[in-house]
Design a protein around this motif. Structure first.
Motif, PDB file in Angstrom:
ATOM      1  N   THR A   1      26.094  51.248  55.931  1.00 27.32           N
ATOM      2  CA  THR A   1      25.995  50.364  57.235  1.00 27.32           C
ATOM      3  C   THR A   1      27.109  50.567  58.216  1.00 27.32           C
ATOM      4  O   THR A   1      27.087  50.721  59.324  1.00 27.32           O
ATOM      5  CB  THR A   1      25.403  49.095  56.899  1.00 27.32           C
ATOM      6  OG1 THR A   1      24.299  48.970  56.106  1.00 27.32           O
ATOM      7  CG2 THR A   1      25.161  48.210  58.037  1.00 27.32           C
ATOM      8  N   VAL A   2      28.277  50.260  57.575  1.00 33.25           N
ATOM      9  CA  VAL A   2      29.522  50.062  58.309  1.00 33.25           C
ATOM     10  C   VAL A   2      30.013  51.432  58.968  1.00 33.25           C
ATOM     11  O   VAL A   2      30.485  51.722  60.155  1.00 33.25           O
ATOM     12  CB  VAL A   2      30.796  49.400  57.511  1.00 33.25           C
ATOM     13  CG1 VAL A   2      31.773  49.420  58.345  1.00 33.25           C
ATOM     14  CG2 VAL A   2      30.336  48.013  57.279  1.00 33.25           C
ATOM     15  N   GLY A   3      29.874  52.440  57.892  1.00 32.11           N
ATOM     16  CA  GLY A   3      30.164  53.838  58.542  1.00 32.11           C
ATOM     17  C   GLY A   3      29.296  54.531  59.285  1.00 32.11           C
ATOM     18  O   GLY A   3      29.703  55.703  60.061  1.00 32.11           O
ATOM     19  N   LEU A   4      28.151  54.123  59.567  1.00 31.97           N
ATOM     20  CA  LEU A   4      27.218  54.700  60.695  1.00 31.97           C
ATOM     21  C   LEU A   4      27.974  54.769  62.078  1.00 31.97           C
ATOM     22  O   LEU A   4      27.825  55.754  62.677  1.00 31.97           O
ATOM     23  CB  LEU A   4      25.894  53.981  60.764  1.00 31.97           C
ATOM     24  CG  LEU A   4      24.745  54.557  61.471  1.00 31.97           C
ATOM     25  CD1 LEU A   4      24.402  55.969  61.017  1.00 31.97           C
ATOM     26  CD2 LEU A   4      23.503  53.859  61.324  1.00 31.97           C
ATOM     27  N   TYR A   5      28.530  53.642  62.487  1.00 37.77           N
ATOM     28  CA  TYR A   5      28.939  53.586  63.789  1.00 37.77           C
ATOM     29  C   TYR A   5      30.090  54.585  64.140  1.00 37.77           C
ATOM     30  O   TYR A   5      30.258  55.590  64.871  1.00 37.77           O
ATOM     31  CB  TYR A   5      29.308  52.374  64.238  1.00 37.77           C
ATOM     32  CG  TYR A   5      29.764  52.240  65.617  1.00 37.77           C
ATOM     33  CD1 TYR A   5      28.861  52.354  66.851  1.00 37.77           C
ATOM     34  CD2 TYR A   5      31.147  51.893  65.994  1.00 37.77           C
ATOM     35  CE1 TYR A   5      29.522  52.193  68.047  1.00 37.77           C
ATOM     36  CE2 TYR A   5      31.684  52.037  67.236  1.00 37.77           C
ATOM     37  CZ  TYR A   5      30.727  52.161  68.232  1.00 37.77           C
ATOM     38  OH  TYR A   5      31.316  51.874  69.587  1.00 37.77           O
ATOM     39  N   PRO A   6      31.091  54.643  63.210  1.00 37.81           N
ATOM     40  CA  PRO A   6      32.245  55.544  63.555  1.00 37.81           C
ATOM     41  C   PRO A   6      31.784  56.859  63.339  1.00 37.81           C
ATOM     42  O   PRO A   6      32.390  57.759  63.887  1.00 37.81           O
ATOM     43  CB  PRO A   6      33.375  55.052  62.403  1.00 37.81           C
ATOM     44  CG  PRO A   6      32.757  54.215  61.315  1.00 37.81           C
ATOM     45  CD  PRO A   6      31.492  53.763  62.246  1.00 37.81           C
ATOM     46  N   LEU A   7      30.968  57.088  62.145  1.00 40.27           N
ATOM     47  CA  LEU A   7      30.510  58.468  62.135  1.00 40.27           C
ATOM     48  C   LEU A   7      29.773  59.177  63.381  1.00 40.27           C
ATOM     49  O   LEU A   7      30.059  60.276  63.697  1.00 40.27           O
ATOM     50  CB  LEU A   7      29.590  58.666  60.887  1.00 40.27           C
ATOM     51  CG  LEU A   7      28.993  60.165  60.592  1.00 40.27           C
ATOM     52  CD1 LEU A   7      29.896  61.010  60.087  1.00 40.27           C
ATOM     53  CD2 LEU A   7      27.792  59.927  59.499  1.00 40.27           C
ATOM     54  N   SER A   8      29.050  58.180  63.936  1.00 43.85           N
ATOM     55  CA  SER A   8      28.130  58.519  65.141  1.00 43.85           C
ATOM     56  C   SER A   8      29.096  58.796  66.111  1.00 43.85           C
ATOM     57  O   SER A   8      28.900  59.879  67.099  1.00 43.85           O
ATOM     58  CB  SER A   8      27.260  57.419  65.446  1.00 43.85           C
ATOM     59  OG  SER A   8      27.962  56.386  65.954  1.00 43.85           O
ATOM     60  N   LYS A   9      30.314  58.370  66.692  1.00 42.30           N
ATOM     61  CA  LYS A   9      31.226  58.509  67.463  1.00 42.30           C
ATOM     62  C   LYS A   9      31.882  59.871  67.147  1.00 42.30           C
ATOM     63  O   LYS A   9      32.048  60.644  68.199  1.00 42.30           O
ATOM     64  CB  LYS A   9      32.244  57.451  67.463  1.00 42.30           C
ATOM     65  CG  LYS A   9      31.705  56.118  67.971  1.00 42.30           C
ATOM     66  CD  LYS A   9      31.460  56.367  69.594  1.00 42.30           C
ATOM     67  CE  LYS A   9      30.974  54.959  70.142  1.00 42.30           C
ATOM     68  NZ  LYS A   9      30.401  55.215  71.622  1.00 42.30           N
ATOM     69  N   LEU A  10      32.323  60.093  65.855  1.00 43.08           N
ATOM     70  CA  LEU A  10      33.054  61.234  65.464  1.00 43.08           C
ATOM     71  C   LEU A  10      31.996  62.291  65.566  1.00 43.08           C
ATOM     72  O   LEU A  10      32.463  63.647  66.518  1.00 43.08           O
ATOM     73  CB  LEU A  10      33.486  61.426  64.147  1.00 43.08           C
ATOM     74  CG  LEU A  10      34.793  60.437  63.847  1.00 43.08           C
ATOM     75  CD1 LEU A  10      34.875  60.242  62.219  1.00 43.08           C
ATOM     76  CD2 LEU A  10      35.696  60.746  64.594  1.00 43.08           C
ATOM     77  N   MET A  11      31.058  62.325  65.070  1.00 40.69           N
ATOM     78  CA  MET A  11      29.965  63.513  65.523  1.00 40.69           C
ATOM     79  C   MET A  11      29.394  63.759  66.835  1.00 40.69           C
ATOM     80  O   MET A  11      29.337  64.858  67.287  1.00 40.69           O
ATOM     81  CB  MET A  11      28.673  63.359  64.575  1.00 40.69           C
ATOM     82  CG  MET A  11      28.980  63.130  62.988  1.00 40.69           C
ATOM     83  SD  MET A  11      29.561  64.884  62.333  1.00 40.69           S
ATOM     84  CE  MET A  11      28.153  65.846  62.613  1.00 40.69           C
ATOM     85  N   GLY A  12      29.268  62.635  67.680  1.00 38.69           N
ATOM     86  CA  GLY A  12      29.059  62.853  69.099  1.00 38.69           C
ATOM     87  C   GLY A  12      30.148  63.450  69.745  1.00 38.69           C
ATOM     88  O   GLY A  12      29.759  64.381  70.769  1.00 38.69           O
TER      89      GLY A  12
END
Length: 215
Positions: free
Chosen positions: A173-184
């Motif tokens: 849950t917590v890692g979803l937001y930073p991953l989306s920023k990095l991948m985006g």
């Protein structure tokens, strides 16, 4: 409906906060004040859970979570208040129903919040899907612990598995937001080349003007 929930949640949080502050400042923490504080915490907590269940999910198959989350939050709160004030027989079966409803309400809100996140590419979609499955797995494990029979070595194995699943749930849950920023950002930077790397077209020399000899 959502506006009514927002007003009710905000009102309950303000009232709960005011009661809690008064108890901490001027109360002597007797039985009545402890029950009053627990009641305010229960009202605020289940109001937030019910509000989280009303978010607009991105997938149609997540829509049933909204009524499930709202209904279980209301019923769990309806059980919590009488249990706190000893108005209901606190037998084992009542506590089991209360814990089951609380887990269903929290999991519905949790998965609904994950469903509100729109993935921008396939890796993020896969991460979000796995996070949803882990959240459902944690709910199933808790439900099994509430209604199942645990003894001996099975109890230790159960709590080890529940601890691992809970850690993976928080990580997903917590890692979803930073991953989306990095991948985006990586996706955008790969699709857009810097202006300095683009080949510049050759400049054309201006055509010389020919003058005809004057007669």
């Amino acid at each position: 409906m959502r506006k009514v929930l927002l007003i009710a949640t905000l009102s309950s949080l303000v009232i709960s906060g005011a009661i809690g502050i008064l108890i901490f400042l001027f109360g002597d923490f007797n039985g009545t004040q402890q029950r009053l504080l627990l009641t305010t915490i229960a009202v605020g907590g289940f109001s937030l859970i019910g509000l989280a269940s009303t978010v607009r999910v991105s997938a149609w198959w997540l829509w049933p979570l909204r009524p499930v989350g709202l209904a279980t939050s209301v019923v769990a709160l309806g059980l919590a208040v009488p249990l706190i004030w000893h108005l209901l027989d606190d037998s084992e079966i009542v506590w089991k129903f209360f814990l089951t409803l609380s887990v269903l309400a929290f999991t519905s809100a949790h998965v609904s919040l994950l469903g509100d996140f729109s993935p921008s590419n396939n890796p993020i979609f896969a991460w979000r899907s796995i996070a949803m499955l882990i959240a459902l797995s944690v709910a199933c494990l808790i439900g099994y612990g509430v209604w199942g029979q645990l003894n001996g070595a099975a109890t230790e194995l159960y709590f080890r598995g529940l601890g691992v699943a809970a850690i993976l749930d928080v990580l997903g849950t917590v890692g979803l937001y930073p991953l989306s920023k990095l991948m985006g950002n990586a996706k955008r930077s790969a699709s857009k080349k810097p202006a300095s790397s683009r080949p510049t077209p050759p400049r054309r020399k201006p055509a010389k003007r020919r003058f005809s000899p004057s007669r």
